[in-house]
Design an enzyme around this catalytic site. Structure first.
Site, PDB file in Angstrom:
ATOM      1  N   TYR A  65       0.836  -1.212   0.000  1.00 14.66           N
ATOM      2  CA  TYR A  65       0.000   0.000   0.000  1.00 14.66           C
ATOM      3  C   TYR A  65       0.869   1.259   0.000  1.00 14.66           C
ATOM      4  CZ  TYR A  65      -3.088   3.623   1.994  1.00 14.66           C
ATOM      5  OH  TYR A  65      -3.778   4.786   2.241  1.00 14.66           O
TER       6      TYR A  65
HETATM    7  N1  LIG Z   1      -8.957   6.192   5.853  1.00 11.24           N
HETATM    8  C1  LIG Z   1      -7.668   6.274   6.186  1.00 11.24           C
HETATM    9  O1  LIG Z   1      -7.229   5.828   7.263  1.00 11.24           O
HETATM   10  C2  LIG Z   1      -6.682   6.918   5.245  1.00 11.24           C
HETATM   11  C3  LIG Z   1      -5.432   7.305   5.757  1.00 11.24           C
HETATM   12  C4  LIG Z   1      -4.503   7.884   4.899  1.00 11.24           C
HETATM   13  C5  LIG Z   1      -4.822   8.077   3.590  1.00 11.24           C
HETATM   14  N2  LIG Z   1      -6.053   7.712   3.107  1.00 11.24           N
HETATM   15  C6  LIG Z   1      -6.337   7.928   1.700  1.00 11.24           C
HETATM   16  O2  LIG Z   1      -7.488   8.708   1.567  1.00 11.24           O
HETATM   17  C7  LIG Z   1      -8.140   8.383   0.339  1.00 11.24           C
HETATM   18  C8  LIG Z   1      -9.633   8.220   0.604  1.00 11.24           C
HETATM   19  O3  LIG Z   1      -9.828   7.202   1.557  1.00 11.24           O
HETATM   20  P1  LIG Z   1     -11.200   6.997   2.380  1.00 11.24           P
HETATM   21  O4  LIG Z   1     -10.801   6.583   3.736  1.00 11.24           O
HETATM   22  O5  LIG Z   1     -12.067   8.176   2.220  1.00 11.24           O
HETATM   23  O6  LIG Z   1     -11.831   5.691   1.690  1.00 11.24           O
HETATM   24  P2  LIG Z   1     -12.748   5.480   0.387  1.00 11.24           P
HETATM   25  O7  LIG Z   1     -13.999   6.252   0.507  1.00 11.24           O
HETATM   26  O8  LIG Z   1     -12.847   4.019   0.194  1.00 11.24           O
HETATM   27  O9  LIG Z   1     -11.884   6.146  -0.773  1.00 11.24           O
HETATM   28  C9  LIG Z   1     -11.198   5.435  -1.776  1.00 11.24           C
HETATM   29  C10 LIG Z   1     -11.898   5.715  -3.083  1.00 11.24           C
HETATM   30  O10 LIG Z   1     -11.056   5.309  -4.174  1.00 11.24           O
HETATM   31  C11 LIG Z   1     -11.878   4.656  -5.107  1.00 11.24           C
HETATM   32  N3  LIG Z   1     -11.101   3.752  -5.957  1.00 11.24           N
HETATM   33  C12 LIG Z   1     -10.532   2.569  -5.605  1.00 11.24           C
HETATM   34  N4  LIG Z   1      -9.957   1.988  -6.685  1.00 11.24           N
HETATM   35  C13 LIG Z   1     -10.182   2.812  -7.732  1.00 11.24           C
HETATM   36  C14 LIG Z   1      -9.857   2.747  -9.103  1.00 11.24           C
HETATM   37  N5  LIG Z   1      -9.176   1.725  -9.621  1.00 11.24           N
HETATM   38  N6  LIG Z   1     -10.236   3.776  -9.896  1.00 11.24           N
HETATM   39  C15 LIG Z   1     -10.918   4.817  -9.380  1.00 11.24           C
HETATM   40  N7  LIG Z   1     -11.261   4.940  -8.087  1.00 11.24           N
HETATM   41  C16 LIG Z   1     -10.893   3.934  -7.278  1.00 11.24           C
HETATM   42  C17 LIG Z   1     -12.880   3.895  -4.266  1.00 11.24           C
HETATM   43  O11 LIG Z   1     -14.010   3.482  -5.008  1.00 11.24           O
HETATM   44  P3  LIG Z   1     -14.642   2.020  -4.751  1.00 11.24           P
HETATM   45  O12 LIG Z   1     -14.963   1.951  -3.299  1.00 11.24           O
HETATM   46  O13 LIG Z   1     -15.829   1.967  -5.644  1.00 11.24           O
HETATM   47  O14 LIG Z   1     -13.575   1.028  -5.166  1.00 11.24           O
HETATM   48  C18 LIG Z   1     -13.218   4.942  -3.208  1.00 11.24           C
HETATM   49  O15 LIG Z   1     -14.239   5.790  -3.652  1.00 11.24           O
HETATM   50  C19 LIG Z   1      -7.448   7.141  -0.193  1.00 11.24           C
HETATM   51  O16 LIG Z   1      -6.578   7.505  -1.251  1.00 11.24           O
HETATM   52  C20 LIG Z   1      -6.633   6.639   0.977  1.00 11.24           C
HETATM   53  O17 LIG Z   1      -5.440   5.999   0.562  1.00 11.24           O
HETATM   54  C21 LIG Z   1      -6.990   7.146   3.913  1.00 11.24           C
END
Ligand SMILES: NC(=O)c1ccc[n+]([C@@H]2O[C@H](COP(=O)([O-])OP(=O)(O)OC[C@H]3O[C@@H](n4cnc5c(N)ncnc54)[C@H](OP(=O)(O)O)[C@@H]3O)[C@@H](O)[C@H]2O)c1
Length: 297
Positions: free
Chosen positions: A203
């Protein structure tokens, strides 16, 4: 030394930040360069609807962080392209669009796997066809796996590289080609890039490109007034995080922050919103760690 500057320095030394602020404001008022001095102390809330006339693209905006960023830009007056990934999540994406429109601005939906260049082009085409331009890109879409290096499958690796690496690069490439002058690229990375947590190599490794896109992109695009920054959250209380954790490991992660809790979406939104504003022009090429103090770099 001018009397303005002397007053400013005296205030700094004698009575601290509050007096310094007052002195700075007085200095600004009596100076021909009042606007920049005021801008230094402006907060996002002071710039009401500062993004009016701008168009923001938020990837992965069906819910959680992406939805909150879309809402924040809408509150600031921007029209928003709401990207979502899996077709079956259209209902959630429509809810994000509804929340955007509630702010009196326009929203457009676009679906697709952003690991494919054609879908990335389509996303920007929607921005241009619907709203005539693209000013802000948030590379928020991402995927996660938590496994020991020895256990990561070929499929896991491809899934990570597809969106975290290739997707982020393709979106940034399209932005470099098509974003308006004075635009903004904001990459949602991870605080794992400053830490070393076991079982997150695939990741974090696949996300590591975001810091490089940020640094190189800032240099390449700065001449057009485009800023490129990364925001690197620590653990945030969304299903994305919990899908990889047990209650015990989530509690451990919460304990790493100085307040002893997980981050929440509203902890992350203000910095992303601020980076999109005109007053953030001087911040570029940076990775901003936002994790409740569990680690710094
Ligand atoms: N939550 C945490 O602890 C955390 C911490 C640090 C960084 N982040 C980052 O923050 C961002 C958002 O995370 P979140 O927690 O809000 O979760 P999230 O809502 O699941 O966000 C991830 C999004 O990326 C989309 N996605 C996945 N694969 C994709 C693809 N191949 N093409 C286009 N879109 C795609 C997902 O869609 P689907 O669900 O339809 O696949 C989802 O809408 C992510 O980049 C994550 O790495 C999160």
């Amino acid at each position: 030394m001018s009397s303005n500057r002397r007053n400013f320095l005296t205030a700094l030394g004698a009575t601290g930040a509050v007096s310094a602020l007052a002195a700075s404001k007085a200095m600004a008022q009596s100076s021909s360069q009042a606007a920049p001095a005021e801008a230094i102390f402006a907060t996002p809330s002071a710039e009401s609807r500062a993004l009016t006339g701008k168009v923001a693209i938020v990837t992965g905006a069906r819910a959680n962080l992406g939805r909150a960023f879309a809402q924040a830009f809408a509150r600031q007056g921007a029209d928003v392209v709401v990207h979502y990934h899996r077709a079956e999540t259209i209902g959630e994406a429509e809810e994000t669009a509804r929340l955007v429109r509630e702010q009196g601005v326009r929203a457009a939906l676009v679906q697709g796997d952003l690991g494919q260049a054609a879908n990335v082009k389509k996303m920007f085409d929607v921005a241009f066809n619907e709203f005539g331009q693209a000013d802000i890109l948030v590379n928020n879409a991402g995927a996660i796996v938590k496994k020991a290096i020895a256990d990561v499958t070929d499929e896991d690796l491809e899934a990570m590289i597809n969106i975290n690496t290739r997707g982020s690069f393709l979106c940034t490439r399209e932005a470099a080609r098509r974003l308006s002058d004075n635009g903004r690229i904001i990459n949602i990375a991870t605080s794992l890039l400053a830490g070393a947590a076991p079982n997150y190599a695939a990741y974090a490794g696949s996300k590591a490109i975001m810091e490089e896109i940020t640094r190189m992109g800032a240099k390449e695009l700065g001449g057009r007034g485009i800023t490129v920054n990364a925001v690197a959250p620590g653990p945030v209380d969304t299903p994305f995080f919990h899908s990889m954790e047990t209650p015990q490991t989530a509690e451990f992660a919460a304990g790493l922050a100085v307040a002893g809790r997980l981050g929440v979406v509203s902890d992350i939104v203000p910095i992303v919103e601020f980076l999109a504003l005109p007053s953030a022009q001087w911040i570029t090429g940076q990775t901003i760690w936002i994790n409740g103090g569990y680690l710094t770099r």
